[in-house]
Design an enzyme around this catalytic site. Structure first.
Site, PDB file in Angstrom:
ATOM      1  N   HIS A  67      -6.006  -1.427  -0.669  1.00 21.45           N
ATOM      2  CA  HIS A  67      -4.666  -1.710  -0.296  1.00 21.45           C
ATOM      3  C   HIS A  67      -4.142  -1.328   0.974  1.00 21.45           C
ATOM      4  O   HIS A  67      -4.949  -0.407   1.519  1.00 21.45           O
ATOM      5  CB  HIS A  67      -4.045  -0.855  -1.372  1.00 21.45           C
ATOM      6  CG  HIS A  67      -2.403  -1.206  -1.281  1.00 21.45           C
ATOM      7  ND1 HIS A  67      -1.774  -2.109  -1.746  1.00 21.45           N
ATOM      8  CD2 HIS A  67      -1.287  -0.106  -0.916  1.00 21.45           C
ATOM      9  CE1 HIS A  67      -0.629  -2.076  -1.541  1.00 21.45           C
ATOM     10  NE2 HIS A  67      -0.297  -0.653  -1.046  1.00 21.45           N
ATOM     11  N   CYS A  93      -0.612  -7.511   0.642  1.00 28.40           N
ATOM     12  CA  CYS A  93      -0.207  -6.205   1.043  1.00 28.40           C
ATOM     13  C   CYS A  93      -0.647  -6.158   2.566  1.00 28.40           C
ATOM     14  O   CYS A  93       0.110  -5.643   3.526  1.00 28.40           O
ATOM     15  CB  CYS A  93      -0.849  -5.032   0.245  1.00 28.40           C
ATOM     16  SG  CYS A  93      -2.527  -4.935   0.261  1.00 28.40           S
TER      17      CYS A  93
END
Length: 526
Positions: A307, A60
């Site tokens: 994230h 990510c």
């Protein structure tokens, strides 16, 4: 991650204010900037958002970084021009060619719901299938693309300097100045930068952190400065300013500890429009406005977990949240409320599209402290009736307005004459009630007698209807890789293998087989 800025130790011969070497160094900086300014650095046409990127496992961070680069207006236009790939001698392993293919496929040859897999050339040297720092990957990618440019330049021009479109777009110059507190002699050194790291441990806003960066540092005691004019170590002050502003400003909020990786999770406000002029070493001329176009966000407790996602402004002026494969609309209010890690600004002077350009009146409103006072005065002036003469108003103001004023008495006379003529024409001389006559006379005067000539710097802004805030998606865990892609594309087009053709032929009988269950196509950029 804390980024340390190191500067060459000042030469004592440069401590004199009139040292010729100082001016020569500055001239070289300006000359290099002039040479680099030949590239076109703006959106040539309004582009929509790019497609989502596949998460191949803890990737990510690189997806968010690549999305920010893809939606950088000057870089995107340079990539879409195919300038580098047309002259590159080794495109099969060139990172800049791989980035060019990614941007071209994402912005020009993808459809809504498509998903791309970043090229192995872009990710293999950095990604080890574990969480990494997105800012480190950004700097690594920019430097590798810069080196790819230099290889082509050195082959065509062996004597060319270490300049490239990458440094032309993202590069700026620091000026570090040391000043002797006794003789006031100065020594200046210049260093290039691609980003500006900010200490946010005590700052509430980006502007405050920028001011803290430029605070004077005292050099005394063992750290005293050797002054060439005084011929001994003397107390001095050291200041750091932006000497030449970059076209694209990348601001990094230092949230992670360099030793433990722990995150400083505090709210730091940042503006949609930023004036960099107050932070320059020589703040001359008008404002130097920048517009926010991308925000890279980290959601988590450490640099090794959590994230990454980003919010980007597409070429047509709308904001989108790019979260791996998911591309969703968002508004600027939600963007400004994110807990940002890296901010991307672009100089307004380098944008051509009206959808991205901030109108001149908006620039003044944001950047000029006196604009609000001027605006309030204009509002009071507009509230005055055009039928009443303001005898106390200065003559120069009346000349500027250039309004043909008509008193209320003259309005009544015009009203009666108009109605009398109308009555004679239709054989009826009956006048309308006085209240209605006042209203119609005012309408006639506004339409025919009153002429409003706006000043040269006046701007009329038509505000669009406000829309409801788009819902914000809560950050998810790492997305799993997509499987069973129905159609595989490369940057050169479909993969024409016998197996894929046979599989495709079997699927054609089914409706809508060109998409998977999520309504997404997987595009492979090689």
């Amino acid at each position: 991650m804390v980024v340390a800025l190191s500067f060459p130790e000042a030469d004592p011969a440069l401590s004199s204010p009139d040292a010729p070497e100082l001016h020569q160094d500055e001239a070289q900086v300006v000359e290099e900037l002039t040479v680099n300014g030949k590239h076109s650095l703006s959106w040539e046409s309004p582009q929509g958002p790019g497609c989502g990127l596949q998460n191949t496992g803890n990737s990510c961070y690189l997806n968010a970084a690549l999305q920010c680069l893809t939606h950088t207006p000057p870089l995107a236009d340079y990539m879409l021009s195919q300038e580098h790939s047309q002259t590159c001698c080794s495109p099969e392993g060139c990172k800049l060619c791989a980035m060019e293919a990614l941007v071209t496929q994402s912005l020009l040859h993808s459809h809504s719901g498509d998903v791309m897999k970043p090229s192995h050339i872009l990710t293999s040297a950095f990604h080890k299938h574990q969480q990494e720092d997105a800012h480190e990957f950004l700097m690594f990618t920019l430097e590798t693309m810069h080196e790819s440019c230099l290889q082509v330049h050195r082959q065509s021009k062996p004597t060319s300097e270490d300049s490239s479109p990458i440094h032309d777009i993202f590069g700026g110059w620091w000026r570090s100045q040391i000043k002797c507190l006794l003789c006031q002699g100065t020594s200046d050194t210049y260093d290039r930068f691609l980003d500006i790291p900010l200490d946010i441990s005590s700052a509430q806003s980006v502007k405050q952190a920028l001011w803290d960066t430029e605070k004077s540092e005292e050099l005394c005691g063992d750290n005293a400065y050797y002054c060439g004019k005084c011929r001994q170590k003397m107390p001095a002050s050291k200041t750091l300013h932006v000497h030449i502003a970059p076209k694209v400003l990348m601001v990094v909020l230092n949230r992670f500890s360099a030793f433990t990786g722990n995150k400083l999770d505090r709210k730091v406000s940042y503006p949609e429009f930023l004036d960099l002029k107050p932070y320059l070493s020589e703040p001359t001329g008008g404002p130097l406005p920048y517009a926010l176009y991308a925000v890279l966000v980290h959601d988590g407790a450490t640099s090794h977990s959590g994230h990454y996602f980003c919010c980007v402004k597409a070429g047509h002026g709308k904001w989108y949240k790019m979260d791996d494969t998911k591309v969703t609309r968002c508004d600027v209010t939600s963007v400004l409320n994110e807990n940002a890690y890296v901010l991307f600004y672009v100089q307004q002077a380098n944008l051509k599209q009206v959808s991205i350009d901030m109108p001149e009146g908006r620039i003044n409103e944001v950047l000029d402290p006196e604009y609000q006072l001027k605006k309030s005065r204009r509002k009071k002036h507009k509230k005055k009736s055009p039928f009443t003469e303001d005898l106390g108003e200065p003559c120069e103001n009346r000349d500027k307005r250039a309004i043909k004023e008509t008193s209320l008495g003259k309005g009544k006379v015009l009203q009666e004459v108009n109605h009398k003529k109308a009555g004679q024409k239709h054989g009826n001389t009956k006048l309308m009630p006085q209240k209605q006559n006042h209203q119609k006379a005012g309408q006639n005067l506004r339409n025919t007698e009153v002429e409003l000539d706006l000043p040269a710097d006046a701007i009329v802004i038509h505000q669009p209807r406000s829309t409801a805030n788009w819902g914000r998606d809560s950050p998810d865990k790492e997305n799993q890789p997509l499987h069973n892609a129905d159609r595989l594309l490369t940057s050169q087009g479909p993969v024409n293998t016998w197996q894929l053709c046979r599989q495709e032929g079997r699927r054609r009988s089914k409706k809508g087989q060109n998409k998977n269950k999520q309504g997404q196509r997987l595009l492979l950029v090689c």
